[in-house]
Design a protein around this motif. Structure first.
Motif, PDB file in Angstrom:
ATOM      1  N   TYR A 116      -4.707  -2.314  25.750  1.00 27.98           N
ATOM      2  CA  TYR A 116      -3.578  -2.922  25.118  1.00 27.98           C
ATOM      3  C   TYR A 116      -4.934  -4.003  23.451  1.00 27.98           C
ATOM      4  N   MET A 117      -4.753  -5.038  24.145  1.00 29.75           N
ATOM      5  CA  MET A 117      -4.857  -6.103  23.117  1.00 29.75           C
ATOM      6  C   MET A 117      -5.966  -5.650  22.354  1.00 29.75           C
ATOM      7  N   HIS A 118      -6.782  -5.058  22.560  1.00 28.78           N
ATOM      8  CA  HIS A 118      -7.875  -4.283  21.605  1.00 28.78           C
ATOM      9  C   HIS A 118      -7.590  -3.257  20.454  1.00 28.78           C
ATOM     10  N   TYR A 119      -6.517  -2.549  20.811  1.00 23.07           N
ATOM     11  CA  TYR A 119      -5.633  -1.973  20.578  1.00 23.07           C
ATOM     12  C   TYR A 119      -4.824  -2.831  19.294  1.00 23.07           C
ATOM     13  N   LYS A 120      -3.770  -3.428  19.656  1.00 27.99           N
ATOM     14  CA  LYS A 120      -3.031  -4.322  19.073  1.00 27.99           C
ATOM     15  C   LYS A 120      -3.982  -5.159  18.010  1.00 27.99           C
ATOM     16  N   GLN A 121      -5.351  -5.808  18.107  1.00 23.10           N
ATOM     17  CA  GLN A 121      -5.855  -6.113  16.742  1.00 23.10           C
ATOM     18  C   GLN A 121      -5.912  -5.563  16.452  1.00 23.10           C
ATOM     19  N   GLN A 122      -7.237  -3.887  16.691  1.00 22.51           N
ATOM     20  CA  GLN A 122      -7.476  -2.796  15.521  1.00 22.51           C
ATOM     21  C   GLN A 122      -6.353  -3.063  15.241  1.00 22.51           C
ATOM     22  N   TYR A 123      -4.779  -2.359  15.120  1.00 20.67           N
ATOM     23  CA  TYR A 123      -3.686  -2.464  14.152  1.00 20.67           C
ATOM     24  C   TYR A 123      -3.496  -3.435  13.051  1.00 20.67           C
ATOM     25  N   LEU A 124      -3.293  -4.661  13.255  1.00 23.46           N
ATOM     26  CA  LEU A 124      -3.334  -5.747  13.202  1.00 23.46           C
ATOM     27  C   LEU A 124      -4.464  -5.611  11.728  1.00 23.46           C
ATOM     28  N   GLY A 125      -6.161  -5.837  12.248  1.00 20.66           N
ATOM     29  CA  GLY A 125      -7.501  -5.342  11.235  1.00 20.66           C
ATOM     30  C   GLY A 125      -6.705  -4.463  10.101  1.00 20.66           C
ATOM     31  N   PHE A 126      -5.736  -3.447   9.978  1.00 18.41           N
ATOM     32  CA  PHE A 126      -6.118  -2.014   9.668  1.00 18.41           C
ATOM     33  C   PHE A 126      -4.745  -2.514   9.255  1.00 18.41           C
ATOM     34  N   ARG A 127      -3.530  -3.068   8.948  1.00 23.49           N
ATOM     35  CA  ARG A 127      -2.326  -3.217   8.488  1.00 23.49           C
ATOM     36  C   ARG A 127      -2.478  -4.764   7.532  1.00 23.49           C
ATOM     37  N   PHE A 128      -3.664  -5.287   7.778  1.00 20.12           N
ATOM     38  CA  PHE A 128      -4.034  -6.821   6.611  1.00 20.12           C
ATOM     39  C   PHE A 128      -5.148  -6.295   5.950  1.00 20.12           C
ATOM     40  N   SER A 129      -6.287  -4.860   5.887  1.00 24.11           N
ATOM     41  CA  SER A 129      -6.834  -4.268   4.572  1.00 24.11           C
ATOM     42  C   SER A 129      -5.723  -3.605   3.918  1.00 24.11           C
ATOM     43  N   ILE A 130      -4.655  -2.811   4.500  1.00 23.20           N
ATOM     44  CA  ILE A 130      -3.835  -2.406   3.696  1.00 23.20           C
ATOM     45  C   ILE A 130      -3.165  -3.114   2.518  1.00 23.20           C
ATOM     46  N   GLY A 131      -3.047  -4.228   3.000  1.00 26.34           N
ATOM     47  CA  GLY A 131      -2.174  -5.659   2.709  1.00 26.34           C
ATOM     48  C   GLY A 131      -2.730  -6.260   1.387  1.00 26.34           C
ATOM     49  N   PHE A 132      -4.047  -6.261   1.974  1.00 28.29           N
ATOM     50  CA  PHE A 132      -5.417  -7.049   0.588  1.00 28.29           C
ATOM     51  C   PHE A 132      -5.486  -6.312  -0.521  1.00 28.29           C
ATOM     52  N   SER A 133      -5.718  -4.748   0.026  1.00 21.95           N
ATOM     53  CA  SER A 133      -5.685  -3.827  -1.303  1.00 21.95           C
ATOM     54  C   SER A 133      -4.835  -3.227  -2.323  1.00 21.95           C
ATOM     55  N   ILE A 134      -3.221  -3.275  -1.510  1.00 20.85           N
ATOM     56  CA  ILE A 134      -2.165  -4.007  -2.725  1.00 20.85           C
ATOM     57  C   ILE A 134      -1.806  -5.160  -3.133  1.00 20.85           C
ATOM     58  N   LEU A 135      -2.695  -6.357  -2.513  1.00 20.93           N
ATOM     59  CA  LEU A 135      -2.620  -7.086  -3.354  1.00 20.93           C
ATOM     60  C   LEU A 135      -3.740  -7.398  -4.718  1.00 20.93           C
ATOM     61  N   ILE A 136      -4.744  -6.665  -4.828  1.00 15.61           N
ATOM     62  CA  ILE A 136      -5.424  -6.430  -6.216  1.00 15.61           C
ATOM     63  C   ILE A 136      -5.281  -5.404  -6.181  1.00 15.61           C
ATOM     64  N   PHE A 137      -4.650  -4.502  -6.178  1.00 16.65           N
ATOM     65  CA  PHE A 137      -3.700  -3.223  -6.559  1.00 16.65           C
ATOM     66  C   PHE A 137      -3.003  -4.484  -8.261  1.00 16.65           C
ATOM     67  N   ILE A 138      -1.750  -5.114  -7.258  1.00 13.35           N
ATOM     68  CA  ILE A 138      -1.287  -5.881  -8.410  1.00 13.35           C
ATOM     69  C   ILE A 138      -1.584  -6.396  -9.256  1.00 13.35           C
ATOM     70  N   LEU A 139      -2.604  -7.413  -8.921  1.00 13.71           N
ATOM     71  CA  LEU A 139      -3.187  -8.203  -9.090  1.00 13.71           C
ATOM     72  C   LEU A 139      -3.988  -7.793 -10.653  1.00 13.71           C
ATOM     73  N   LEU A 140      -4.941  -6.975 -10.395  1.00 14.26           N
ATOM     74  CA  LEU A 140      -5.673  -5.998 -11.042  1.00 14.26           C
ATOM     75  C   LEU A 140      -4.701  -5.260 -12.391  1.00 14.26           C
ATOM     76  N   ILE A 141      -3.926  -4.849 -11.584  1.00 21.06           N
ATOM     77  CA  ILE A 141      -3.216  -3.245 -12.166  1.00 21.06           C
ATOM     78  C   ILE A 141      -2.186  -4.049 -12.937  1.00 21.06           C
ATOM     79  N   ILE A 142      -1.111  -3.997 -11.742  1.00 21.01           N
ATOM     80  CA  ILE A 142       0.062  -4.466 -12.576  1.00 21.01           C
ATOM     81  C   ILE A 142       0.681  -5.312 -13.417  1.00 21.01           C
ATOM     82  N   SER A 143      -0.113  -6.742 -12.987  1.00 16.10           N
ATOM     83  CA  SER A 143      -0.050  -7.716 -13.562  1.00 16.10           C
ATOM     84  C   SER A 143      -0.224  -7.278 -15.358  1.00 16.10           C
ATOM     85  N   PRO A 144      -0.710  -6.973 -15.630  1.00 15.39           N
ATOM     86  CA  PRO A 144      -1.169  -6.835 -17.292  1.00 15.39           C
ATOM     87  C   PRO A 144      -0.297  -6.020 -18.001  1.00 15.39           C
TER      88      PRO A 144
END
Lengths: 374, 264
Positions: free
Chosen positions: B3-31
């Motif tokens: 279960y722990m392993h599963y949870k870790q993986q899940y958190l990692g997945f969410r983190f990477s999605i959040g990160f790409s959204i952040l990059i998108f906002i910085l590069l594409i939305i902010s201009p």
């Protein structure tokens, strides 16, 4: 009528059609029957001019049409996927060929309505193609090919895209339609039942060659080659030695089987020529019984396989397997029962081994004696 | 998997999605945000704004893009047709040439046009002798836009033509249709969506063309060129307004394009 003479076609180095010859009489339907990849669709495309043969002639109503483009061949083609124009409605699809011929509006309308009437699809005239069922599409495709009044109608597996129940219903309707119209046609299929129902003659094809041409009965009851026999569902092909031959009958020893059988030979000249023959026995010609009879051998049932309305019974007769077909009502035995397998003397018919040959090469020795000489 | 392993993986997945959204906002939305803030902090004063500085580039862009799109349709349909249905020597080379402007830098494209249509260029010189000047005229802009945008048209039409089942063409042949009749009755109507989306993409590309146009336009100003010139000269008001106009046009184009794609 149409005649194909020594048609040959190669794709790169592979021969797709090898010296194919056949002729279809007026208002006859010839079925090309064979497994996928045997060259039957290629042959249709060559007749239609959509592909060019490497060698050979196509003679349509005494006119060599080898060099005519498809537009000038007077051929109606029903494609496997129907190939209806999705941007035109049913009426426009059927009218296409007539519009191209620049006929007057009024004549186009009359002819389209007449054809729709024959095929009972008048009510579909304003429908889009995407609104049609598989069976309706097939009829529209047929109407579109027929309305131009072609000298020959080519049908490429027109029922194969339909589900089995509909297919069974439509093949009988299609037969009636084709008979009523009285069109000369070549019909391609890999389905034996379809071929038997629709064909006046059937040509069995394998690997680019015609194995045998005959009426449905000839093909079914007297296949000449092992391929033809297996394709029409003969599972039992027995290799035998003629040990005694008199006027009407032969006594034949089957390889690996201890008891010799009596076989009626009068219809088959091959017995006079050959000592080793391959005999076909249709699975429905095998009788299963508890008592020893004439022409019978002891066997053991190894499997019973239900197959729709019939049962397939597999019997071991000492190293050789026989396939028999019977019905649930008639079968009194179960797996592992010892039984007597008996054969009517007429149940055997020999494969005469020769493939269909084109007239230019040789006249095949007949496999079956004609009635007058028998 | 624990279960722990599963949870870790899940958190990692969410983190990477959040990160790409952040990059998108910085590069594409902010201009885009920057443009909006810029417009708000430098309110456009319509009293002092010269209408010509906005209207002229807009009209020039709209008309030249229209012209290059029409040329692209007329050239693109036959080109796509032969690339789809015909076999001829050097077909692969033609195919590559058609797509080349997609990868050649626009400045190179502009330079090539300069040495072709310039006063002493390959085609420019004979035309000059005949008294026709192309370079630094509206016509040069249309040529630059067509050069860069034509591949979009050809690719879009060609992919529509390649989707037409070959049995439809065969059926038309057996029904007696000549090659031209098949083109008119079957190929063209069934490529309609491809032509339409090609038109929109080509128009959008032509409107946005900058690099090649820059080299050949002389003193003329299309929208993108006017934005560049005004940004350099520090005229924020005009640059802001023109940018906004161009963004609105692009947004509308993409919206229409999506509608067409969904409908087909």
């Amino acid at each position: 009528m149409i005649e194909l003479v020594n048609i040959t076609k190669k794709f790169e180095d592979r021969a797709v059609l090898n010296d194919v010859s056949l002729s279809v009489g007026d208002k006859e339907i010839m079925v090309l029957l064979g497994p996928s990849g045997c060259g039957k669709t290629t042959l249709l495309k060559i007749i239609a001019g959509l592909m060019k043969q490497d060698n050979g002639d196509i003679v349509l109503n005494n006119r060599v049409i080898n060099d005519l483009p498809p537009q000038k061949r007077s051929v109606g083609f029903v494609f496997q996927d129907y190939a209806l124009f999705p941007h035109k409605n049913v009426f426009e699809n059927i009218a296409f060929g007539l519009k191209i011929r620049k006929l007057p509006e009024k004549e186009i309308k009359n002819r389209v309505y007449e054809t729709m009437n024959t095929l009972e699809i008048e009510h579909l005239k304003d429908k889009k193609i995407s609104q049609l069922s598989g069976g309706q599409k097939q009829r529209v495709a047929l109407a579109r090919a027929l309305v131009i009044d072609p000298e020959i109608l080519l049908l490429d597996e027109p029922l194969s895209a339909l589900d089995p129940v509909l297919r069974e219903k439509l093949r009988e309707e299609l037969k009636n339609i084709l008979k009523n119209i009285g069109v000369t046609g070549i019909y391609v299929t890999h389905d034996l039942a379809e071929a038997m129902i629709l064909g006046d003659h059937i040509a069995i094809m394998n690997e680019g060659e015609i194995q045998q041409i005959g009426t449905p009965d000839e093909i079914f009851y007297h296949p000449r080659t092992e391929f033809a026999a297996r394709f029409v569902g003969v599972k039992n092909i027995l290799k035998g030695h003629v040990i005694e031959l008199n006027n009407e009958e032969a006594i034949i020893e089957i390889t690996n089987v201890s008891t010799p059988f009596r076989v009626r030979t009068i219809k088959y000249p091959i017995f006079e020529r050959k000592k080793v023959v391959h005999l076909c026995v249709h699975p429905e010609e095998i009788n299963l019984g508890s008592e020893k009879e004439e022409n019978s051998i002891k066997g053991k049932i190894t499997d019973i396989i239900p197959n729709g309305p019939v049962l397939k019974v597999i019997i071991d007769i000492g190293g050789l397997e026989l396939y028999a077909i019977t019905t649930r009502r008639l079968l009194k035995y179960s797996v592992n029962d010892e039984i007597w397998v008996s054969f009517n003397r007429d149940a055997f018919h020999p494969l005469c081994g020769k493939k269909h040959r084109s007239p230019a090469q040789e006249v095949p020795k007949s496999c079956i004696r004609s009635k007058s000489s028998a | 998997m624990s279960y722990m392993h599963y949870k870790q993986q899940y958190l990692g997945f969410r983190f990477s999605i959040g990160f790409s959204i952040l990059i998108f906002i910085l590069l594409i939305i902010s201009p885009f945000l920057a443009l909006l803030l810029n417009i708000l902090s430098n309110p456009i004063d319509f009293e002092t704004l010269s209408p010509k500085s906005v209207i002229d580039p807009l009209i020039l862009s709209v008309l030249t893009s229209l012209a290059s799109t029409i040329i692209s349709i007329l050239v693109g349909i036959p080109l796509a047709y032969i690339l789809t249905y015909k076999n001829f020597p050097m077909k692969d080379t033609l195919d590559t040439m058609v797509n080349l402007p997609l990868v050649v830098p626009p400045s190179v494209a502009g330079y090539l046009l300069l040495i072709t249509f310039g006063k002493y260029g390959l085609l420019g010189y004979p035309l000059y002798i005949l008294g026709i000047t192309i370079m630094f005229t509206t016509f040069a802009i249309v040529i630059a836009q067509t050069f860069v945008a034509l591949p979009f048209m050809v690719r879009s039409i060609r992919s529509a033509m390649e989707d037409i089942q070959s049995s439809l063409i065969d059926a038309a042949k057996t029904l007696g249709a000549s090659e031209f009749e098949i083109f008119r009755e079957v190929v063209l109507p069934l490529s309609k969506t491809g032509i339409l989306s090609g038109t929109i993409m080509t128009y959008a590309r032509a409107m946005g063309e900058f690099g090649a146009t820059m080299m050949v336009c002389g003193l003329l100003e299309t929208l993108p060129i006017a934005i560049y010139n005004n940004a350099l000269s520090g005229d924020r008001e005009v640059a802001n307004l023109l940018s906004l106009v161009l963004i609105i046009i692009s947004f509308a184009t993409l919206t229409i394009f999506k509608r067409i794609a969904v409908r087909s």
